[in-house]
Structure formats: C-alpha cells, structure tokens
Design a protein around this motif. Structure first.
Motif, PDB file in Angstrom:
ATOM      1  N   HIS A 213       0.791  -0.683  -0.220  1.00 24.05           N
ATOM      2  CA  HIS A 213      -0.277   0.179  -0.002  1.00 24.05           C
ATOM      3  C   HIS A 213       0.768   1.107  -0.063  1.00 24.05           C
ATOM      4  O   HIS A 213       1.862   1.302   0.822  1.00 24.05           O
ATOM      5  CB  HIS A 213      -0.918   0.198   1.322  1.00 24.05           C
ATOM      6  N   VAL A 214       0.361   2.886  -0.416  1.00 27.76           N
ATOM      7  CA  VAL A 214       1.347   3.682  -0.895  1.00 27.76           C
ATOM      8  C   VAL A 214       0.247   4.444   0.427  1.00 27.76           C
ATOM      9  O   VAL A 214      -1.289   4.529  -0.333  1.00 27.76           O
ATOM     10  CB  VAL A 214       1.133   4.296  -2.173  1.00 27.76           C
ATOM     11  N   VAL A 215       0.783   5.532   0.993  1.00 32.59           N
ATOM     12  CA  VAL A 215      -0.132   5.753   1.407  1.00 32.59           C
ATOM     13  C   VAL A 215       0.900   7.723   1.563  1.00 32.59           C
ATOM     14  O   VAL A 215       2.051   7.656   2.247  1.00 32.59           O
ATOM     15  CB  VAL A 215       0.104   5.168   3.529  1.00 32.59           C
ATOM     16  N   GLY A 216      -0.036   8.780   1.662  1.00 29.94           N
ATOM     17  CA  GLY A 216       0.395  10.343   1.760  1.00 29.94           C
ATOM     18  C   GLY A 216      -0.048  10.546   2.842  1.00 29.94           C
ATOM     19  O   GLY A 216      -1.133   9.536   3.429  1.00 29.94           O
ATOM     20  N   ILE A 217       1.225  11.153   3.718  1.00 29.87           N
ATOM     21  CA  ILE A 217       1.220  11.355   4.929  1.00 29.87           C
ATOM     22  C   ILE A 217       1.177  13.205   5.085  1.00 29.87           C
ATOM     23  O   ILE A 217       2.501  13.610   3.928  1.00 29.87           O
ATOM     24  CB  ILE A 217       2.679  11.475   5.722  1.00 29.87           C
ATOM     25  N   ASN A 218       0.657  13.710   6.061  1.00 26.64           N
ATOM     26  CA  ASN A 218       0.782  15.222   5.865  1.00 26.64           C
ATOM     27  C   ASN A 218       0.522  15.351   7.215  1.00 26.64           C
ATOM     28  O   ASN A 218      -0.530  15.037   7.868  1.00 26.64           O
ATOM     29  CB  ASN A 218      -0.685  16.655   5.417  1.00 26.64           C
ATOM     30  N   PHE A 219       1.379  16.231   7.460  1.00 24.57           N
ATOM     31  CA  PHE A 219       1.609  16.845   9.087  1.00 24.57           C
ATOM     32  C   PHE A 219       1.484  18.322   9.788  1.00 24.57           C
ATOM     33  O   PHE A 219       0.981  18.224  10.304  1.00 24.57           O
ATOM     34  CB  PHE A 219       2.759  16.707   9.830  1.00 24.57           C
ATOM     35  N   PHE A 220       0.839  18.646   8.333  1.00 23.71           N
ATOM     36  CA  PHE A 220       0.627  20.073   8.953  1.00 23.71           C
ATOM     37  C   PHE A 220      -0.407  20.934   8.411  1.00 23.71           C
ATOM     38  O   PHE A 220      -1.406  20.376   7.372  1.00 23.71           O
ATOM     39  CB  PHE A 220       1.731  21.054   7.914  1.00 23.71           C
ATOM     40  N   GLY A 221      -1.348  21.477   9.045  1.00 20.66           N
ATOM     41  CA  GLY A 221      -2.524  22.445   9.568  1.00 20.66           C
ATOM     42  C   GLY A 221      -2.347  23.609  10.047  1.00 20.66           C
ATOM     43  O   GLY A 221      -0.909  23.861   9.269  1.00 20.66           O
ATOM     44  N   SER A 222      -3.652  24.402   9.215  1.00 24.19           N
ATOM     45  CA  SER A 222      -3.585  25.850   9.662  1.00 24.19           C
ATOM     46  C   SER A 222      -3.334  26.979  10.839  1.00 24.19           C
ATOM     47  O   SER A 222      -3.044  27.418  10.655  1.00 24.19           O
ATOM     48  CB  SER A 222      -4.483  26.340   9.462  1.00 24.19           C
ATOM     49  N   ILE A 291      -2.390   9.188  -6.308  1.00 28.55           N
ATOM     50  CA  ILE A 291      -1.608   7.730  -6.492  1.00 28.55           C
ATOM     51  C   ILE A 291      -2.396   6.560  -4.996  1.00 28.55           C
ATOM     52  O   ILE A 291      -1.688   5.664  -5.281  1.00 28.55           O
ATOM     53  CB  ILE A 291      -0.128   7.842  -6.607  1.00 28.55           C
ATOM     54  N   ALA A 292      -2.194   7.716  -4.273  1.00 30.73           N
ATOM     55  CA  ALA A 292      -1.899   6.767  -2.348  1.00 30.73           C
ATOM     56  C   ALA A 292      -2.926   6.133  -2.891  1.00 30.73           C
ATOM     57  O   ALA A 292      -3.979   6.440  -2.971  1.00 30.73           O
ATOM     58  CB  ALA A 292      -2.081   7.777  -1.851  1.00 30.73           C
ATOM     59  N   ASP A 293      -3.182   4.953  -1.853  1.00 30.53           N
ATOM     60  CA  ASP A 293      -4.545   4.616  -2.106  1.00 30.53           C
ATOM     61  C   ASP A 293      -5.337   5.445  -0.716  1.00 30.53           C
ATOM     62  O   ASP A 293      -6.540   4.520  -0.819  1.00 30.53           O
ATOM     63  CB  ASP A 293      -4.549   2.479  -1.162  1.00 30.53           C
ATOM     64  N   PHE A 294      -4.837   5.541   0.370  1.00 30.79           N
ATOM     65  CA  PHE A 294      -5.696   6.784   1.658  1.00 30.79           C
ATOM     66  C   PHE A 294      -4.050   7.619   2.181  1.00 30.79           C
ATOM     67  O   PHE A 294      -3.512   7.382   1.410  1.00 30.79           O
ATOM     68  CB  PHE A 294      -6.419   6.264   1.855  1.00 30.79           C
ATOM     69  N   ILE A 366     -11.099   1.358   5.200  1.00 32.96           N
ATOM     70  CA  ILE A 366     -10.169   1.990   3.527  1.00 32.96           C
ATOM     71  C   ILE A 366      -9.897   0.856   2.626  1.00 32.96           C
ATOM     72  O   ILE A 366     -10.453   0.331   1.752  1.00 32.96           O
ATOM     73  CB  ILE A 366      -9.873   3.147   3.806  1.00 32.96           C
ATOM     74  N   LEU A 367      -8.899   0.213   3.623  1.00 33.62           N
ATOM     75  CA  LEU A 367      -8.371  -1.156   2.203  1.00 33.62           C
ATOM     76  C   LEU A 367      -9.475  -2.116   1.691  1.00 33.62           C
ATOM     77  O   LEU A 367      -9.310  -2.837   1.009  1.00 33.62           O
ATOM     78  CB  LEU A 367      -7.494  -1.344   3.263  1.00 33.62           C
ATOM     79  N   LYS A 368     -10.397  -2.230   3.219  1.00 29.45           N
ATOM     80  CA  LYS A 368     -11.910  -3.535   2.254  1.00 29.45           C
ATOM     81  C   LYS A 368     -12.317  -2.845   1.749  1.00 29.45           C
ATOM     82  O   LYS A 368     -12.722  -3.939   0.601  1.00 29.45           O
ATOM     83  CB  LYS A 368     -12.215  -3.891   4.338  1.00 29.45           C
ATOM     84  N   ALA A 369     -12.334  -1.859   1.730  1.00 31.99           N
ATOM     85  CA  ALA A 369     -13.526  -1.210   1.313  1.00 31.99           C
ATOM     86  C   ALA A 369     -13.404  -0.698  -0.077  1.00 31.99           C
ATOM     87  O   ALA A 369     -13.386  -1.318  -1.522  1.00 31.99           O
ATOM     88  CB  ALA A 369     -13.634   0.477   1.246  1.00 31.99           C
ATOM     89  N   LEU A 370     -11.518  -1.229  -1.092  1.00 37.07           N
ATOM     90  CA  LEU A 370     -10.929  -0.667  -2.050  1.00 37.07           C
ATOM     91  C   LEU A 370     -10.802  -1.768  -2.330  1.00 37.07           C
ATOM     92  O   LEU A 370     -10.105  -1.992  -3.208  1.00 37.07           O
ATOM     93  CB  LEU A 370      -9.710  -0.132  -1.640  1.00 37.07           C
ATOM     94  N   ALA A 371     -10.519  -3.890  -2.039  1.00 34.18           N
ATOM     95  CA  ALA A 371     -10.039  -4.310  -2.461  1.00 34.18           C
ATOM     96  C   ALA A 371     -11.062  -5.163  -3.251  1.00 34.18           C
ATOM     97  O   ALA A 371     -12.208  -4.930  -3.072  1.00 34.18           O
ATOM     98  CB  ALA A 371      -9.936  -5.362  -0.913  1.00 34.18           C
TER      99      ALA A 371
END
Length: 371
Positions: A213-222, A291-294, A366-371
């Motif tokens: 799985h490819v997971v996008g990660i963002n650590f920053f908010g406003s 591109i990420a799975d989520f 999420i991964l179960k729904a995508l499978a």
C-alpha cells in the motif's frame, strides 16, 4: 499541565467575550442595508465573493460556486476578494474574472475603488466577526447573500440551513442565481496535475521498494494545534512502520516545511518513508493523493483535495461535530479520527491527541473497501 491548560482556557474565554462585545457594537453601526430593492436573480450581473481569510481549503470549496456559475450564468462577472494563495488555486482550478488582493494597508483604497460596484456580495461563513461585518457593509452592494445570517439586517438572501457542508453550501448559493436545477453532486474543480503524477510515479518506481500500500502523509494544518510537532510526527511514523511494515509512507511536501520534512526522513532512517524532492505545489499534493491508496492528514486543505479527487482520506478532527459536518471529507471510503474531548469550551486540543486504535480501524476499513 491541567493547571496551565485551565489558565489558557480562561484567557480564551475572556478573548471570546471581548469579540462578542465588539460584534454587538459593530452591528449597531454597520448592520444596515443601503438598498431596498427586491432580489431578482436575473438582474445579478456582478458578484463579489468574500474569501479574505485566504485559506486553501475554503478556496477549493468556493471553486464549486465559480464552476457552476460559469456553466449556467456566464453573463455574471465574478470577483473574489482574497489573498495570493486563493488566487493561485483558483487561477489553476476555477478562474474568476477578477481578483481583489486584500491587505490592511490597501483597505481604504479597495473600498473606495469598489463601493457600489457589485450587484451581490457573497459571504458563506457560518459566523461573522466584527471585522467581517464592517468590511462587508462598506462595499454597499445591492444585495447580500449569506449563510446563518438571518439575524443580520445587511443580508437579504439566505442559503438554506440544511446545506451544512461547505461544498453543498456553495452550490446552493449558486442555485440562488440559476433558474435550472443544479446537480448537487457536481465535482469540485482542480488544477491539472498530470505531469506531476508522471514524475511522482517515476520517483516511486526508482525507490524500488516492495509495498502493498502507498499512503500519503501530511503533518501540517493551519494552526499550531492542527499540526504535528517534530517529535509527535516521528512517533507516528515509527509506530506506523512497526505495525504496518508493508506500507510505503510518502510525506506530502508543504511550503515552508522543507527542513522539517527532510530532517524527519533522515531521523526515521527508513527506506519505506519517502518524500518527493520537487518543491511543494498544488499539483504535487494532488498527485500524491491520487496515487496513494489513501491519505492521512489533519483537518486541512489536503482533506478537500482528496474530496475533489474522490479519494479516501483519514482526517483528524477536533471534537466539534459542527465543524466536522461543515468540513468532513466527501471522497469515497473516507474515515475520520476525533481528538479527545476538551475539558472545557475554551480548551485547545493538539492534533496528535487521538486513539491509535481508531487509526488502525480506519485504515483497515478503507483497505477493505478498496479490495
């Protein structure tokens, strides 16, 4: 720690009471309609959209308003009062006819140049501050369109209260200007990111890491409460990698956070934790989300990019259900994490304060729904 939090909460309470007092005073001065004409949608030819907070998430949502008007009412001239970030997004995703770039120094000149110029002023914020009311009234538009503004004399057109989510709210606002029925499920406009997607796929292929799985990660908010500290980001990454060793974690580049991200990748020292070398951009963020799975992120613009792409996201939200309903992800299979409940109305909770098992469950769902 609880003692310090209570002191901070006390100061916030005082600050909020002062804001409420100022609003009441400003309402006495500015909450007045100059024009008394009945609202006729067919006569609206110029619109000023208030987006002076210049937040990217709001810019993504208001793109739906512009897109719908372009389709159904191309005769309307659309102006956006905003900052450079919103302008940059809209020019790539849903161009307006004109932008007024707000600054405090140019405020008087902006009002002088635009007073009485617009048929309709649009402010869809849930609440108005004294500053919002003061600025809005000085444009002296023929009509004012708002949400949750029934108690204000200035506003004479109202978006119905059932349109809680900002995506729906903007579409409903556009509907007030259109005779035909607008499809409420219309997609949000986005920038073209095809070239960034190609470059990103090449970068992933070059990393030569086998992953499920490819997971996008963002650590920053406003705000400081919506962003991870360096240590908390490191803790999350290491815990994630330990529990899900087949996930390739791709940190989304963020303007002004290049050193943070570079240092974090070095600190975790894991080939399954990567971040593109390209500068941060709307297009690169969209490419990673696509591109990420989520994608995992605080409640910020990344959530709304995922919504525009109809991609899954795990969004971390404050324990404030009104805020959640207004800004929740609408991409398919998306999940939420709620921070701990604040001990009082004025307690501020940090974004990392959620139950890890909730994240584990959200990922699995999420991964179960995508499978």
């Amino acid at each position: 720690m609880d003692y310090v939090r209570k002191i901070k909460a006390g100061w916030r309470l005082i600050r909020n009471k002062v804001k409420a007092l100022k609003l009441n005073i400003y309402r006495e001065i500015y909450d007045k309609r100059v024009q008394k004409k009945d609202f006729d949608p067919s006569m609206i030819k110029s619109v000023l959209l208030l987006r002076w907070d210049n937040k990217l998430g709001d810019a993504i949502m208001c793109g739906g308003f512009i897109k719908v008007l372009r389709q159904y009412r191309p005769d309307i001239h659309i102006t956006v009062l905003t900052g450079s970030t919103t302008q940059s997004w809209l020019e790539k995703a849903a161009p307006a006819d004109e932008y007024i770039l707000y600054s405090k120094a140019k405020r008087k000149q902006i009002i002088a140049d635009n007073v009485g110029k617009f048929d309709l002023f649009v402010d869809l914020g849930t609440y108005s501050s004294h500053k919002d009311l003061c600025l809005s009234s000085q444009f002296k538009a023929l009509h004012y369109l708002g949400f949750n503004k029934q108690q204000y004399n200035l506003f004479d057109v109202e978006v119905e209260s059932q349109y809680i989510h900002f995506k729906d709210r903007y579409i409903a606002a556009a509907q007030h200007l259109i005779i035909q029925k607008v499809h409420t499920q219309c997609s949000l406009p986005i920038a073209d990111f095809s070239q960034s997607r190609i470059a990103l796929q090449q970068f992933i292929n070059q990393s030569q890491q086998n992953c499920k799985h490819v997971v996008g990660i963002n650590f920053f908010g406003s705000s400081k409460y919506r962003r991870f500290s360096f240590e908390q980001a490191k803790v999350l990454i290491c815990k994630w990698r330990q529990q899900f060793p087949d996930d390739l974690l791709m940190i989304i580049p963020t303007p002004g956070e290049e050193r943070f991200i570079e240092a974090l990748v070095v600190a975790v020292d894991d080939k399954m934790v990567i971040s593109p070398k390209q500068p941060a951009s709307f297009e690169m963020s969209l490419a990673i989300i696509d591109i990420a799975d989520f994608t995992f992120t605080p409640d910020t613009a990344v959530v709304h990019m995922a919504s525009a792409l109809n991609k899954p996201v795990i969004g971390v939200y404050r324990h404030n259900m009104q805020n959640y309903e207004e800004w929740k992800p609408v991409g398919k299979y998306s999940q939420r994490l709620l921070n701990r409940k604040p001990f009082s109305e004025n307690d501020s909770v940090h974004v990392h304060e959620f139950d890890w098992q909730d994240l584990v469950l959200a990922r699995a769902t999420i991964l179960k729904a995508l499978a």
